[in-house]
Design an enzyme around this catalytic site. Structure first.
Site, PDB file in Angstrom:
ATOM      1  N   HIS A   1      -0.858   4.612  -1.449  1.00  0.00           N
ATOM      2  CA  HIS A   1       0.399   4.320  -2.147  1.00  0.00           C
ATOM      3  C   HIS A   1       0.080   3.372  -3.306  1.00  0.00           C
ATOM      4  O   HIS A   1      -0.934   2.651  -3.277  1.00  0.00           O
ATOM      5  CB  HIS A   1       1.392   3.652  -1.199  1.00  0.00           C
TER       6      HIS A   1
ATOM      7  N   GLU B   1       1.174   0.523  -4.146  1.00  0.00           N
ATOM      8  CA  GLU B   1       0.995  -0.878  -3.768  1.00  0.00           C
ATOM      9  C   GLU B   1      -0.391  -1.116  -3.186  1.00  0.00           C
ATOM     10  O   GLU B   1      -1.050  -2.117  -3.491  1.00  0.00           O
ATOM     11  CB  GLU B   1       2.050  -1.297  -2.730  1.00  0.00           C
TER      12      GLU B   1
ATOM     13  N   CYS C   1       7.314   0.656   1.346  1.00  0.00           N
ATOM     14  CA  CYS C   1       7.496   1.185   2.692  1.00  0.00           C
ATOM     15  C   CYS C   1       6.928   0.180   3.698  1.00  0.00           C
ATOM     16  O   CYS C   1       6.373  -0.855   3.323  1.00  0.00           O
ATOM     17  CB  CYS C   1       6.775   2.529   2.825  1.00  0.00           C
TER      18      CYS C   1
ATOM     19  N   CYS D   1       3.092  -0.572   3.258  1.00  0.00           N
ATOM     20  CA  CYS D   1       2.778  -1.408   2.100  1.00  0.00           C
ATOM     21  C   CYS D   1       3.277  -2.834   2.293  1.00  0.00           C
ATOM     22  O   CYS D   1       2.607  -3.791   1.885  1.00  0.00           O
ATOM     23  CB  CYS D   1       3.369  -0.783   0.846  1.00  0.00           C
TER      24      CYS D   1
END
Length: 172
Positions: A56, A58, A86, A89
């Site tokens: 992701h 992040e 999410c 993360c």
């Protein structure tokens, strides 16, 4: 940081999201790590590009920042992301010691495909981790960020994303 600074760094994250959309295997979530008012790392979601469900935006920028800073610690750093982080993360931010999370679009601003119905809120994870020193700021350039995720059409069928499908038992 002031709201003007937050908006400025969120614009950097927005640009990364746009680059992600144009990059084969990239995706429309952009992120930035900032320390002492200086951009340390930038990136976008690379999950399909890397064949890595943990890539992701992040996570990508935290990995880059740690490498740049030569440290596992991101204390006194702010993570900017165009979409509310999410659970994975958020927990990575907690483990890295990130001091602030600033996001643009929240889970209520985007299609259901981005958040499963049982998804816990970022703030819930932080509260449950007993981190009262981590600041979370949302809705910075929220409408502009949300527009990235609404362009995919009116599809609100979260079942199209493997993360939202029921877990299947492995076959041996």
């Amino acid at each position: 940081m002031s709201k003007i600074d937050d908006e400025s760094f969120m614009r950097v994250a927005l640009e990364q999201a746009r680059i992600g959309v144009q990059t084969p295997g990239g995706a429309e979530v952009g992120a930035v790590v900032v320390k002492s008012g200086v951009v340390v790392s930038v990136g976008f979601n690379e999950g399909n590009m890397q064949n890595d469900p943990t890539a992701h935006a992040e996570i990508v920028v935290m990995r880059k920042a740690c490498k740049e800073l030569k440290s596992m610690s991101l204390e006194r750093c702010t993570l900017y992301c165009t979409l509310q982080p999410c659970g994975m993360c958020t927990m990575a931010c907690l483990w890295a010691g990130v001091s602030r999370i600033v996001y643009g679009a929240g889970r209520r601003d985007v299609n259901a495909i981005y958040f499963e119905t049982r998804h816990a809120n970022t703030v819930d994870f932080i509260r449950d981790a007993f981190r009262n020193d981590l600041q979370v700021v949302g809705e910075i350039l929220g409408e502009e960020c949300a527009a990235l995720y609404q362009r995919k059409g009116n599809n609100t069928d979260a079942s199209l994303d493997p993360a939202h499908k029921p877990t299947k038992h492995p076959t041996f």
